[in-house]
Design a protein around this motif. Sequence first.
Motif, PDB file in Angstrom:
ATOM      1  N   ARG A 124      -3.300  -7.693   6.001  1.00 44.60           N
ATOM      2  CA  ARG A 124      -2.342  -7.731   7.129  1.00 44.60           C
ATOM      3  C   ARG A 124      -1.313  -6.696   6.764  1.00 44.60           C
ATOM      4  NH1 ARG A 124      -3.445 -12.135   9.171  1.00 44.60           N
ATOM      5  NH2 ARG A 124      -1.984 -13.199   7.983  1.00 44.60           N
ATOM      6  N   ALA A 125      -0.604  -7.145   5.630  1.00 37.99           N
ATOM      7  CA  ALA A 125       0.535  -6.809   5.383  1.00 37.99           C
ATOM      8  C   ALA A 125       0.430  -5.333   4.900  1.00 37.99           C
ATOM      9  CB  ALA A 125       1.324  -7.472   4.155  1.00 37.99           C
ATOM     10  N   GLY A 161       6.387  -5.190  -2.739  1.00 37.31           N
ATOM     11  CA  GLY A 161       7.150  -6.347  -2.998  1.00 37.31           C
ATOM     12  C   GLY A 161       7.938  -6.918  -1.751  1.00 37.31           C
ATOM     13  N   GLY A 162       8.409  -6.111  -0.989  1.00 39.37           N
ATOM     14  CA  GLY A 162       9.192  -6.548   0.268  1.00 39.37           C
ATOM     15  C   GLY A 162       8.091  -7.501   1.059  1.00 39.37           C
ATOM     16  N   GLN A 163       6.826  -7.223   1.098  1.00 39.03           N
ATOM     17  CA  GLN A 163       5.968  -7.719   1.868  1.00 39.03           C
ATOM     18  C   GLN A 163       5.677  -9.075   1.490  1.00 39.03           C
ATOM     19  OE1 GLN A 163       6.095  -6.630   5.017  1.00 39.03           O
ATOM     20  NE2 GLN A 163       3.765  -5.376   5.235  1.00 39.03           N
ATOM     21  N   LEU A 213       1.179   0.791   6.117  1.00 38.27           N
ATOM     22  CA  LEU A 213       0.790   2.163   6.203  1.00 38.27           C
ATOM     23  C   LEU A 213       1.720   2.787   7.471  1.00 38.27           C
ATOM     24  CD1 LEU A 213      -3.057   1.664   6.054  1.00 38.27           C
ATOM     25  CD2 LEU A 213      -1.645   2.687   4.371  1.00 38.27           C
ATOM     26  N   LYS A 214       2.353   2.025   8.285  1.00 30.21           N
ATOM     27  CA  LYS A 214       2.998   2.646   9.542  1.00 30.21           C
ATOM     28  C   LYS A 214       4.448   2.574   9.090  1.00 30.21           C
ATOM     29  CE  LYS A 214      -0.801   0.852  11.990  1.00 30.21           C
ATOM     30  NZ  LYS A 214      -1.460  -0.240  13.048  1.00 30.21           N
ATOM     31  N   THR A 215       4.775   2.054   8.096  1.00 34.84           N
ATOM     32  CA  THR A 215       6.261   1.819   7.830  1.00 34.84           C
ATOM     33  C   THR A 215       6.590   1.960   6.519  1.00 34.84           C
ATOM     34  OG1 THR A 215       6.063  -0.417   7.117  1.00 34.84           O
ATOM     35  CG2 THR A 215       6.251  -0.407   9.564  1.00 34.84           C
ATOM     36  N   LEU A 216       7.984   1.847   6.045  1.00 32.76           N
ATOM     37  CA  LEU A 216       8.487   2.345   4.885  1.00 32.76           C
ATOM     38  C   LEU A 216       8.483   0.835   3.998  1.00 32.76           C
ATOM     39  CD1 LEU A 216      11.140   4.722   5.628  1.00 32.76           C
ATOM     40  CD2 LEU A 216       9.006   4.932   4.784  1.00 32.76           C
TER      41      LEU A 216
END
Length: 95
Positions: free
Chosen positions: A29-30, A42-44, A35-38
């Motif tokens: 899911r992350a 690691g942040g996810q 794919l749609k964001t920056l």
Amino acid sequence: MFRRSGIFTDPPVALTAAELRSGLAGARRAARQALKTLRTAGGQYRRYRRDAGTTYVDWPRWHSEYLREYRRGSDWVRPDNPGGISGAASFSGTL
């Protein structure tokens, strides 16, 4: 190069099959969200760990599942893909 520490080096914990499935589904899911964001992997993962508590999928397994899903949903071509072009490996001329 920076040194990974903290949650990225935490040891694996014993998980039930349901907890493992849930954690890996979170990685997929992350990846789809990224794919749609920056957002980065690691942040996810930091976000996932913040919500997971003491029952979490360790970074290597989570990251592997994340990359599998991310690459499936993107236009990225693996270098070892026979149908894809892989930079210098595809160069056959001389300089």
